[in-house]
Design a protein around this motif. Structure first.
Motif, PDB file in Angstrom:
ATOM      1  N   ASP A   1       3.722   5.218   7.453  1.00  0.00           N
ATOM      2  CA  ASP A   1       2.277   5.268   7.151  1.00  0.00           C
ATOM      3  C   ASP A   1       1.460   4.736   8.329  1.00  0.00           C
ATOM      4  OD1 ASP A   1       2.224   6.328   4.625  1.00  0.00           O
ATOM      5  OD2 ASP A   1       1.897   4.420   3.580  1.00  0.00           O
ATOM      6  N   GLN A   2       1.924   3.617   8.866  1.00  0.00           N
ATOM      7  CA  GLN A   2       1.113   2.864   9.827  1.00  0.00           C
ATOM      8  C   GLN A   2       1.084   3.485  11.228  1.00  0.00           C
ATOM      9  OE1 GLN A   2      -0.564   0.489   8.567  1.00  0.00           O
ATOM     10  NE2 GLN A   2      -1.433  -0.586  10.316  1.00  0.00           N
TER      11      GLN A   2
ATOM     12  N   LEU B   1       1.707  -3.689   6.730  1.00  0.00           N
ATOM     13  CA  LEU B   1       2.998  -4.218   7.181  1.00  0.00           C
ATOM     14  C   LEU B   1       3.069  -5.725   7.005  1.00  0.00           C
ATOM     15  CD1 LEU B   1       3.326  -2.171  10.451  1.00  0.00           C
ATOM     16  CD2 LEU B   1       4.842  -1.991   8.486  1.00  0.00           C
ATOM     17  N   ALA B   2       1.901  -6.357   6.906  1.00  0.00           N
ATOM     18  CA  ALA B   2       1.849  -7.813   6.744  1.00  0.00           C
ATOM     19  C   ALA B   2       2.636  -8.277   5.521  1.00  0.00           C
ATOM     20  CB  ALA B   2       0.395  -8.272   6.647  1.00  0.00           C
ATOM     21  N   VAL B   3       2.762  -7.413   4.512  1.00  0.00           N
ATOM     22  CA  VAL B   3       3.473  -7.843   3.299  1.00  0.00           C
ATOM     23  C   VAL B   3       4.940  -8.142   3.586  1.00  0.00           C
ATOM     24  CG1 VAL B   3       1.941  -6.512   1.794  1.00  0.00           C
ATOM     25  CG2 VAL B   3       4.164  -5.569   2.445  1.00  0.00           C
ATOM     26  N   LEU B   4       5.464  -7.610   4.682  1.00  0.00           N
ATOM     27  CA  LEU B   4       6.875  -7.859   5.004  1.00  0.00           C
ATOM     28  C   LEU B   4       7.074  -9.205   5.698  1.00  0.00           C
ATOM     29  CD1 LEU B   4       7.730  -4.230   6.042  1.00  0.00           C
ATOM     30  CD2 LEU B   4       8.799  -5.450   4.158  1.00  0.00           C
TER      31      LEU B   4
ATOM     32  N   ASP C   1       3.051  13.011  13.459  1.00  0.00           N
ATOM     33  CA  ASP C   1       3.599  12.931  12.114  1.00  0.00           C
ATOM     34  C   ASP C   1       4.890  12.118  12.153  1.00  0.00           C
ATOM     35  OD1 ASP C   1       3.663  13.310   9.411  1.00  0.00           O
ATOM     36  OD2 ASP C   1       3.770  15.502   9.496  1.00  0.00           O
ATOM     37  N   ALA C   2       5.196  11.492  11.033  1.00  0.00           N
ATOM     38  CA  ALA C   2       6.398  10.660  10.944  1.00  0.00           C
ATOM     39  C   ALA C   2       6.920  10.711   9.518  1.00  0.00           C
ATOM     40  CB  ALA C   2       6.077   9.220  11.327  1.00  0.00           C
ATOM     41  N   SER C   3       8.238  10.786   9.382  1.00  0.00           N
ATOM     42  CA  SER C   3       8.832  10.772   8.045  1.00  0.00           C
ATOM     43  C   SER C   3      10.251  10.217   8.155  1.00  0.00           C
ATOM     44  CB  SER C   3       8.854  12.183   7.448  1.00  0.00           C
ATOM     45  OG  SER C   3       9.804  12.976   8.118  1.00  0.00           O
TER      46      SER C   3
ATOM     47  N   HIS D   1       6.726   6.434   0.770  1.00  0.00           N
ATOM     48  CA  HIS D   1       5.826   7.389   1.406  1.00  0.00           C
ATOM     49  C   HIS D   1       6.562   8.103   2.545  1.00  0.00           C
ATOM     50  CE1 HIS D   1       2.063   4.830   0.181  1.00  0.00           C
ATOM     51  NE2 HIS D   1       2.878   5.063  -0.821  1.00  0.00           N
ATOM     52  N   ASN D   2       6.187   9.350   2.789  1.00  0.00           N
ATOM     53  CA  ASN D   2       6.733  10.119   3.920  1.00  0.00           C
ATOM     54  C   ASN D   2       8.250  10.280   3.833  1.00  0.00           C
ATOM     55  OD1 ASN D   2       4.041   9.869   5.154  1.00  0.00           O
ATOM     56  ND2 ASN D   2       4.650   7.752   5.496  1.00  0.00           N
TER      57      ASN D   2
END
Ligand code: ZN
Length: 148
Positions: free
Chosen positions: A76-77, A111-114, A56-58, A20-21
């Protein structure tokens, strides 16, 4: 019921395959490059920060699945959050990756998945590369940041 670890891996694989981004940000007002020499991960983080809010962030770059998925999930976060909120998310994320007793807080979101990366200390720098770049970008410290 599938193993939780498999689910985590699926999210990482998805974000690595279609991050994403993942593009340059033309109206960015903070651009910083990050490098993790241990793994060879490189990324360029773009932010547009106005009134203490990340509008915005990319990112762009080339790295392993963990570093790419982490940058994808991070961008995303942090969007539409204040800098203070982002600092709290970073604190929680850093604890999650380094402390066995850390718990998943609601503000971590996906982010918890990391968190599973904690079992692989060599990969923690891959997962935190985007965050080191973010810290430097928010504090206007450098234009290139290294995890070493
Ligand atoms: Zn890596």
């Amino acid at each position: 019921m599938r193993d939780l670890r498999e689910l985590y891996q699926d999210v990482i694989i998805d974000h690595n395959r279609t991050p994403h981004n993942y593009h340059a940000l033309e109206n960015a007002n903070r651009v910083i490059e990050g490098f993790n020499p241990l793994c060879g991960d490189k990324l360029k983080l773009y932010l547009r920060v106005e009134n203490n809010i990340i509008q915005d962030a990319s990112f762009e770059g080339a790295g392993c699945a963990i570093s790419t998925a982490s940058a994808s999930l991070m961008t995303d976060q942090i969007k539409h959050k204040t800098i203070a909120e982002v600092e709290q998310i970073f604190n929680d994320f850093h604890l999650l990756l380094t402390q066995d007793t850390a718990t998943v807080t609601p503000r971590l979101g996906k982010l918890a998945v990391l968190g599973g990366v904690r079992e692989f200390p060599a990969r923690v720098k891959c997962a935190t590369l985007a965050w080191h770049a973010l810290q430097a970008a928010l504090h206007d410290e450098h234009t290139v940041v290294s995890t070493e």
